[in-house]
Design an enzyme around this catalytic site. Structure first.
Site, mmCIF file in Angstrom:
data_model
loop_
_atom_site.group_PDB
_atom_site.id
_atom_site.type_symbol
_atom_site.label_atom_id
_atom_site.label_comp_id
_atom_site.label_asym_id
_atom_site.label_seq_id
_atom_site.Cartn_x
_atom_site.Cartn_y
_atom_site.Cartn_z
ATOM 1 N N SER A 135 -7.934 1.141 3.200
ATOM 2 C CA SER A 135 -8.319 0.637 1.880
ATOM 3 C C SER A 135 -9.533 -0.267 1.981
ATOM 4 C CB SER A 135 -7.158 -0.166 1.285
ATOM 5 O OG SER A 135 -7.532 -0.773 0.065
ATOM 6 N N SER A 136 -10.261 -0.398 0.879
ATOM 7 C CA SER A 136 -11.352 -1.374 0.801
ATOM 8 C C SER A 136 -10.925 -2.623 0.038
ATOM 9 C CB SER A 136 -12.565 -0.771 0.089
ATOM 10 O OG SER A 136 -13.011 0.369 0.760
ATOM 11 N N GLY B 239 -13.512 -1.639 -7.281
ATOM 12 C CA GLY B 239 -14.844 -1.068 -7.082
ATOM 13 C C GLY B 239 -14.937 -0.135 -5.901
ATOM 14 N N GLY B 240 -13.797 0.402 -5.458
ATOM 15 C CA GLY B 240 -13.826 1.378 -4.372
ATOM 16 C C GLY B 240 -14.502 0.820 -3.148
ATOM 17 N N ASN C 120 -5.928 4.044 -7.458
ATOM 18 C CA ASN C 120 -7.183 4.675 -7.006
ATOM 19 C C ASN C 120 -8.078 5.067 -8.174
ATOM 20 O OD1 ASN C 120 -9.042 5.329 -5.107
ATOM 21 N ND2 ASN C 120 -8.273 7.360 -4.698
ATOM 22 N N ARG D 146 0.846 -1.193 0.000
ATOM 23 C CA ARG D 146 0.000 0.000 0.000
ATOM 24 C C ARG D 146 0.881 1.241 0.000
ATOM 25 N NH1 ARG D 146 -5.075 1.775 -1.314
ATOM 26 N NH2 ARG D 146 -6.075 2.982 0.331
ATOM 27 N N THR E 212 -8.524 0.453 -10.685
ATOM 28 C CA THR E 212 -8.095 -0.638 -9.818
ATOM 29 C C THR E 212 -8.229 -1.947 -10.583
ATOM 30 O OG1 THR E 212 -8.642 0.637 -7.877
ATOM 31 C CG2 THR E 212 -8.430 -1.695 -7.515
ATOM 32 N N ASP F 270 -7.912 8.383 -0.206
ATOM 33 C CA ASP F 270 -8.475 7.339 0.658
ATOM 34 C C ASP F 270 -8.308 7.664 2.144
ATOM 35 O OD1 ASP F 270 -9.477 5.791 -1.371
ATOM 36 O OD2 ASP F 270 -7.895 4.286 -1.330
HETATM 37 O O1 DON Z 1 -7.900 1.131 -1.720
HETATM 38 C C1 DON Z 1 -9.060 1.447 -1.968
HETATM 39 O O2 DON Z 1 -10.006 1.157 -1.270
HETATM 40 C C2 DON Z 1 -9.345 2.222 -3.234
HETATM 41 N N1 DON Z 1 -8.229 3.040 -3.579
HETATM 42 C C3 DON Z 1 -9.706 1.260 -4.340
HETATM 43 C C4 DON Z 1 -10.118 2.022 -5.580
HETATM 44 C C5 DON Z 1 -10.950 1.242 -6.519
HETATM 45 O O3 DON Z 1 -11.253 0.082 -6.325
HETATM 46 C C6 DON Z 1 -11.423 1.981 -7.716
HETATM 47 N N2 DON Z 1 -12.331 1.105 -8.452
HETATM 48 N N3 DON Z 1 -13.231 1.243 -9.100
#
Ligand code: DON
Length: 588
Positions: A447-448, A467-468, A396, A104, A376, A418
């Site tokens: 992070s997710s 997917g954030g 991100n 990370r 991502t 984030d």
């Molecule tokens: O680490 C995280 O939670 C985010 N930066 C992930 C970003 C992400 O999955 C974007 N996707 N659509």
């Protein structure tokens, strides 16, 4: 409506999720000790091929993961890359080692808690999302070197060869990438524009994308390893660009970057062993909490509306805890023992009212004081020894910060978004946080990303998705579907739904709920909002020990590919190990 991702009725078809601890079936009941070949699923067919190439050369799953990650950095520059980070979850078969390589990003030394606030103390999204001020110190290169050195069998240069070739010789731009370039070009720095918008017009589907600077960067990296990224020509160019264009990195930031090897969170769900990432990913904690909450409820009930209601209410509660408590454990005291205790999750379960939605504001809120794109990436791999890698990689938002330091060829992330720029102020995904996730030098942003593995009586699944904030709800729904017997190609098609505490809304993919379910959920008091589009890009590899099969499936929402290569069992081979007897392709 004929919808490809129609939600399947998990609730009606399968037995109750029994979470009482039972002995893990795992390898003890295995029908086959080794997979019948190897399998790779990733977000891009060329990256999947890079992994297969390395496996065919005798590399293991870890070597292949390095090759796929590096190839994704070239062919899917929207999603991940050398300027970003990720979590690589590893299972090494011979000694049963499970660990997460945490690559990370970290906040730079000069970062401050209020660095993205204006004079009135309000967050300025532009600052934490666009340009090099938005970038954490990249972790992917350090992670790849570490994985190759400690777990791989082949030299780094061999693992990076497919990526270098793709960058140097180019490859055809796909529709998704072409669309993303148009969507994001206003955010691109001049070096990025020169690559993706040559002569003033954005690359179109079918055009060849050649990335010469990136090929050079990868070559230096292949020869010099870590020091040739964080230092040397690449490091110097990156630092000079960042500092000239508004960033705050120092030389020491690059020298100081370290990956962390972490013990994953492992818990039992009946006979299933679920292995999920620990902090600074919020995914593992949320997973264990949701499983315990649903277990308490003897989920799923015999009624699909009630099943969905309970799942939504569980999500609401665990996302509340995410916001209230979670952050980099090196910086904040996270009451993990409490959050994961049965007493606590039982109380959360008991607070679910079966007759109505709990408005988020009625839950105890974080006491201090939530968009999604082609961004991502994920890869899932199983090799013929049973080694596995589940890795979610990110810069991100789409193309990260949009910033490319001149002469480097890769985008820097905007992972700093984030963090909580300010307690309770939503980030790009609408996620809120508290003190636990405020910015501090060297701190990792929460992070997710939830790359995971599930081992059960019949086999193993390796999966994950971008997917954030919705990563956690997507991987949860997929994991339960695996446990309830769904085939991987059906798991990736499942309709998705999500609740993240704030905003107090259930987001669902078109067609994920039937009309009766929509009506039922509304009656219970849920606010429903149909997502404008399908989301996520799941990559799943499954080894079915009983059936002696391997499958690799890529989400039909994306352009990725899952491919399986079957091998003869060693004792029947004339020509030694690894002779290929069949190639099977499962691409979407
Ligand atoms: O680490 C995280 O939670 C985010 N930066 C992930 C970003 C992400 O999955 C974007 N996707 N659509």
């Amino acid at each position: 409506m004929n919808n490809p991702f129609r939600g399947l009725l998990v609730a009606l078809l399968f037995p109750v999720l029994a979470l009482a601890a039972e002995p893990p079936a795992a390898s003890s009941t295995s029908e086959a000790k080794r997979p019948p070949g190897y399998a790779v699923a990733s977000a891009h067919p060329l990256a999947t091929d890079a992994g297969l190439e390395i496996l065919a050369q005798g590399g293991n799953a870890f070597d292949a993961a390095v090759a796929v990650s590096a190839a994704l950095a070239v062919v899917e520059p929207t999603g991940s890359g050398l300027g970003g980070g990720g979590f690589w979850m590893i299972h090494r078969e011979f000694d049963d080692l499970d660990l997460v390589v945490d690559g990370r990003e970290v906040a730079p030394i000069s970062a401050t808690g209020d660095m993205y606030l204006d004079r009135d103390g309000e967050p300025v999204a532009e600052l934490s999302r666009n340009g090099p001020l938005a970038s954490g110190i990249p972790g992917e290169p350090a992670a790849l070197v570490h994985i190759a050195r400690v777990f791989g069998e082949l030299p780094l240069a061999q693992l990076l060869a497919p990526a270098i070739r793709l960058a140097q010789d180019g490859f055809p731009v796909d529709e998704k990438l072409a669309g993303a370039i148009v969507d994001h070009l206003a955010r691109f720095s001049p070096a990025a524009l020169a690559v993706f918008v040559p002569d003033g017009s954005p690359l179109k589907a079918g055009d060849r994308l050649v990335q010469s600077d990136l090929a050079q960067t990868l070559r230096r990296f292949a020869q010099g390893g870590r020091d040739a990224f964080y230092g040397g020509e690449t490091g110097a160019r990156m630092l000079a660009g960042v500092r000239r264009d508004g960033g705050i990195w120092q030389q020491k930031d690059l020298e100081d970057y370290r990956i962390v090897e972490r013990k994953p969170i492992v818990f039992l769900a009946g006979p299933y062993r679920v292995t999920v990432p620990p902090l600074p990913s919020a995914g593992g904690i949320a997973f264990q909490q949701v499983f315990q909450i649903l277990g308490r409820k003897h989920w799923p009930p015999n009624d699909p509306v009630l099943a969905r209601h309970q799942m939504i209410e569980a999500m609401r509660r665990v996302y509340r805890d995410r916001a209230a408590w979670l952050g980099d454990p090196a910086f904040v005291e996270v009451p993990l023992e409490k959050l994961l205790s049965r007493d606590y999750t039982d109380a959360l379960a008991d607070s679910i009212d079966l007759a109505r939605a709990t408005p988020s504001i009625e839950l105890e809120s974080p006491n201090e004081t939530l968009r999604e794109g082609d961004t991502t990436s994920h890869l899932s791999i199983i090799d013929a020894e049973g080694n596995r890698v589940s890795a979610t990689l990110s810069i991100n938002l789409g193309f990260g910060s949009g910033y490319m330091a001149p002469g480097t060829g890769y985008f820097l992330n905007n992972e700093m978004d984030d963090f909580s720029a300010k307690p309770l102020a939503p980030n790009a995904y609408g996620l809120i946080g508290t003190k636990a996730n405020v910015i501090a030098p060297h701190k990792r942003m929460l992070s997710s990303m939830t790359p995971l593995m599930i081992e059960g009586p019949d086999g193993v699944a390796v999966l994950g998705t971008p997917g954030g904030s919705r990563i956690i709800s997507m991987t949860l729904l997929a994991s339960l579907a695996y446990i309830y017997g769904y085939a991987p190609q059906d798991i990736v098609k499942l309709g998705r739904y999500h609740h993240q505490f704030v905003p107090d809304t259930v987001v669902y993919e078109p067609g994920a709920f039937s009309q009766a379910e929509i009506d039922g959920l509304r009656k219970l008091g849920h606010q429903l909002s149909e997502s404008a589009r399908y989301y996520g890009n799941m990559q799943i590899v499954v080894w079915d020990r009983k059936a002696r099969t391997l499958s690799a499936v890529s989400d039909p929402r994306g352009i990725g590919a899952g491919r399986v290569v079957m091998q003869a069992p060693p004792n029947t081979q004339a020509g030694g190990q690894g002779r290929m007897i069949a190639a099977d392709r499962q691409a979407n």
